[in-house]
Scaffold this motif. Structure first.
Motif, short mmCIF file in Angstrom:
data_model
loop_
_atom_site.label_atom_id
_atom_site.label_comp_id
_atom_site.label_asym_id
_atom_site.label_seq_id
_atom_site.Cartn_x
_atom_site.Cartn_y
_atom_site.Cartn_z
N TYR A 51 32.90 42.65 46.42
CA TYR A 51 33.48 43.27 45.24
C TYR A 51 34.95 43.72 45.47
O TYR A 51 35.30 43.55 46.65
N ARG A 52 35.61 43.42 44.41
CA ARG A 52 37.05 44.07 44.61
C ARG A 52 37.28 44.94 43.22
O ARG A 52 36.88 44.28 42.04
N ILE A 53 37.95 46.03 43.34
CA ILE A 53 38.45 46.65 42.28
C ILE A 53 39.97 46.76 42.30
O ILE A 53 40.47 47.38 43.30
N SER A 81 34.82 33.20 47.41
CA SER A 81 36.13 33.66 46.99
C SER A 81 35.54 34.32 45.69
O SER A 81 34.24 34.41 45.08
N LEU A 82 36.16 35.52 45.67
CA LEU A 82 35.73 36.30 44.44
C LEU A 82 36.42 36.18 43.21
O LEU A 82 37.39 35.72 43.10
N THR A 83 35.74 36.03 41.96
CA THR A 83 36.15 35.68 40.74
C THR A 83 35.75 36.87 39.56
O THR A 83 35.07 37.88 40.15
N GLU A 99 41.45 51.66 43.88
CA GLU A 99 41.11 50.44 44.17
C GLU A 99 40.64 49.89 45.52
O GLU A 99 41.09 50.75 46.44
N THR A 100 39.59 49.03 45.54
CA THR A 100 38.89 48.87 46.87
C THR A 100 38.49 47.31 46.92
O THR A 100 38.43 46.65 45.97
N VAL A 101 38.20 46.90 48.20
CA VAL A 101 37.24 45.75 48.38
C VAL A 101 35.85 46.40 48.84
O VAL A 101 35.83 47.54 49.51
N GLU A 102 34.68 45.87 48.65
CA GLU A 102 33.46 46.48 48.98
C GLU A 102 32.39 45.28 49.14
O GLU A 102 32.55 44.31 48.78
#
Length: 197
Positions: A161-163, A26-28, A77-80
């Motif tokens: 990551y996520r932006i 999970s990304l925080t 915006e992206t996921v990385e």
């Protein structure tokens, strides 16, 4: 520092991976305060030919326009995924996907002083697909082993990551192992990717 155990699969395609039996990361908030402004989960699995990935992205509005391969989709915006397959923290792969089919793939040379140099992978050999979901969108696919210098065994370093961009241009940064700074290219803050037999 977080450690992710990547499990081996007999699947041949991302669609065949049993993601429910794969551990979710999970990304925080990248600030390190533990908040989750937009729920984002990432899953990884592997076989001898490469690494499978899946992002499940909660989203109320996809704020991106770029679909050309290796367009600067990180400006929207992206996921990385950043993947360092050797002990050399100045060299790693950067992979990105957006919610409308944009794909980015480059080898990063990190000078460890805030400066990086990108060596773009000229041909898109990443098999990835976007799916609409009730809560937002999903991207999943396969990263061929030829993209990596190291063997798929032991331990690598990586981060996820996520932006997320607001309509006003504001930026929300999420990560698996928080870098704390508003910057992702910090190899010392990468998590551990541990290969299970």
């Amino acid at each position: 520092m977080n450690t992710y155990l990547i499990k081996k699969t007999t699947a041949l395609f991302a669609e065949d991976v049993n993601w429910k039996q794969t551990c979710a990361m999970s990304l925080t908030s990248n600030s390190g305060n533990g908040s989750v402004p937009y729920q984002t989960k990432c899953y990884l699995a592997y076989n001898e030919k490469g690494i499978f990935f899946r992002f499940e992205v909660c989203d109320d509005k996809i704020n991106c326009t770029m679909t050309d391969y290796n367009a600067p989709i990180y400006n929207e915006e992206t996921v990385e995924l950043f993947m360092q397959s050797t002990n050399d923290k100045t060299q790693y792969m950067e992979f990105e996907w957006n919610g409308i089919g944009g794909v980015f793939c480059a080898k990063v040379k990190n000078f460890l002083n805030g400066k990086t140099l990108l060596d773009f992978n000229k041909n898109n050999i990443i098999d990835s697909k976007i799916y609409a979901a009730e809560y937002g969108w999903i991207v999943q696919g396969f990263l061929p082993a030829q993209l990596f210098d190291g063997e798929m065994q032991g331990e690598w370093r990586f981060n996820s990551y996520r932006i997320k961009r607001g309509t006003d241009g504001s930026q929300i940064l999420l990560s698996y192992n928080n870098t704390i700074e508003d910057y992702y290219h910090l190899p010392d803050m990468f998590a551990v990717l541990k290969f299970a037999d």
